[in-house]
Design an enzyme around this catalytic site. Structure first.
Site, PDB file in Angstrom:
ATOM      1  N   ASP A  77       0.826  -1.208   0.000  1.00 37.83           N
ATOM      2  CA  ASP A  77       0.000   0.000   0.000  1.00 37.83           C
ATOM      3  C   ASP A  77       0.862   1.260   0.000  1.00 37.83           C
ATOM      4  OD1 ASP A  77       0.846  -0.652   2.638  1.00 37.83           O
ATOM      5  OD2 ASP A  77      -0.679   0.671   3.472  1.00 37.83           O
ATOM      6  N   GLU A 138       0.224  -1.206   5.781  1.00 37.25           N
ATOM      7  CA  GLU A 138       1.348  -0.670   6.550  1.00 37.25           C
ATOM      8  C   GLU A 138       1.165   0.819   6.817  1.00 37.25           C
ATOM      9  OE1 GLU A 138       5.417   0.951   7.365  1.00 37.25           O
ATOM     10  OE2 GLU A 138       3.945   1.543   5.873  1.00 37.25           O
TER      11      GLU A 138
END
Length: 371
Positions: A77, A138
């Site tokens: 991400d 994350e």
């Protein structure tokens, strides 16, 4: 090492929209890519906990020799703005067009993982079992690694590929973080007719903050107020404020002391002014600390020297997936991958740094002990 190949792979990755929480498209891309390269691939069910589109992806590359199993991890991400990224190469840097981030954080790590797989397939390299963990979420507080089941990762140690700094820098320690959420209650009153009958939650909060040790507390500890908000018309004494703060430290004892000081500042100020406060604290991730005597560090130092990079052991003030994995009992340090200005539209990565990451990974793999 094929420089053109890793550059093309990196550019292809950053063009895939994957702002945090919306990782489905890149997850599907990676699952297919890993399977096409002969790896065993699984995706976990962490979206049930994280509410993200995709879970963590674990790809397994079986060993050809009896050597210790290791792993590498990167996250899929990105932060925002990360849609419609248009990368280009300018003066030996890969950058975006300036309207978005680049996404080198952490697609540089993923590109390096993919190139490492190609190199393992194309060359005769003795290696044990290797696992590649690609996490989701994350950038949303390390939620993917937070809920990852470490029992699915039967390794001796491993590496996160997710730090700024030149390739060769090894982040051997990083702090734990605690978030503090507080609701501060005052008492409403007419601000013009009878303000003395009210208790301003805004004033209460501001006075409490002035009593808190904040910023750089010592070489291991920091604290910060993220925001506090009280809404209402100017003719009413504000009766409620929401506050969000954090504290970080490499020392659990110091972290506990810092959080206690912040909580006490709120509680004592509320009591003195006739208000009240509800406080919730949450440990976001644990700290980790290794040194040159630990195998996970020694192996990385030797690998850095092999590729002509200077191994520098450093401490980070931020968290990464390495915090959760190390906290779950899997020795993990974070490796620098060379990206710059992350989380901004000025983000970029030098081409020479990008191509060094898989070189470092291959030398780490070669340096793993034989069983």
């Amino acid at each position: 090492m094929k420089t053109d190949r890793i550059i093309q792979q990196f550019i292809e990755l950053v063009k895939i929209d994957s702002e945090t929480k919306y990782e489905r498209k890149i997850a599907d891309y990676l699952i297919k890519l890993f399977k096409d390269n002969g790896l065993e691939v699984t995706e976990d069910n962490t979206p049930l906990e994280t509410n993200h589109e995709a879970g963590n992806i674990l790809a397994y590359y079986p060993g050809n020799k009896q050597k210790e199993a290791i792993y590498f991890t990167s996250h899929m991400d990105t932060v925002v703005p990360g849609k419609g990224i248009q990368p280009s190469i300018q003066n030996n840097y890969i950058c975006s067009d300036g309207t978005t981030i680049l996404g080198a954080d952490d697609k540089a790590g993923i590109a390096a993982i993919i190139e490492t797989i190609h190199l393992l397939k194309e060359n005769t390299i003795d290696h044990g079992d290797i696992y590649f963990l690609i996490t989701s979420g994350e950038e949303s507080g390390l939620v993917g690694s937070r809920y990852f089941d470490e029992t699915s990762l039967p390794v001796k140690y491993g590496y996160a590929l997710d730090s700024d700094g030149d390739v060769g820098h090894i982040i051997t320690s990083a702090p734990s973080q605690v978030k503090l959420y507080a609701t501060i209650y005052g008492k409403a009153a007419h601000a013009g007719v009878s303000p003395e009958k009210g208790v301003s939650a805004i004033s209460l909060t501001a006075k409490a903050i002035t009593k808190m040790p904040l910023g750089r507390i010592d070489e291991e500890t920091t604290a910060n107020i993220g925001s506090f908000e009280g809404k209402g018309p100017t003719n009413v004494v504000c009766e409620q404020v929401l506050l969000i703060a954090e504290a970080r430290s490499l020392s659990e004892e110091k972290l506990d002391k810092q959080v206690k000081a912040m909580v006490e500042a709120l509680q004592t100020t509320a009591e003195a002014m006739g208000g009240k406060v509800d406080i919730k604290t949450e440990v976001m991730y644990p700290s980790y600390r290794f040194d040159e005597t630990d195998k996970v560090v020694k192996t990385a130092i030797q690998a850095a020297k092999k590729i002509g990079a200077e191994p520098i052991l450093t401490t980070s003030g931020g968290g990464s997936d390495a915090n959760h994995l190390a906290g779950k009992g899997v020795p993990t340090v974070n490796l620098a991958v060379g990206y710059e200005n992350i989380h901004t539209t000025s983000e970029r990565i030098p081409v020479n740094q990008l191509k060094q990451i898989p070189q470092l990974m291959i030398e780490i793999i070669k340096g793993v002990d034989t069983l």
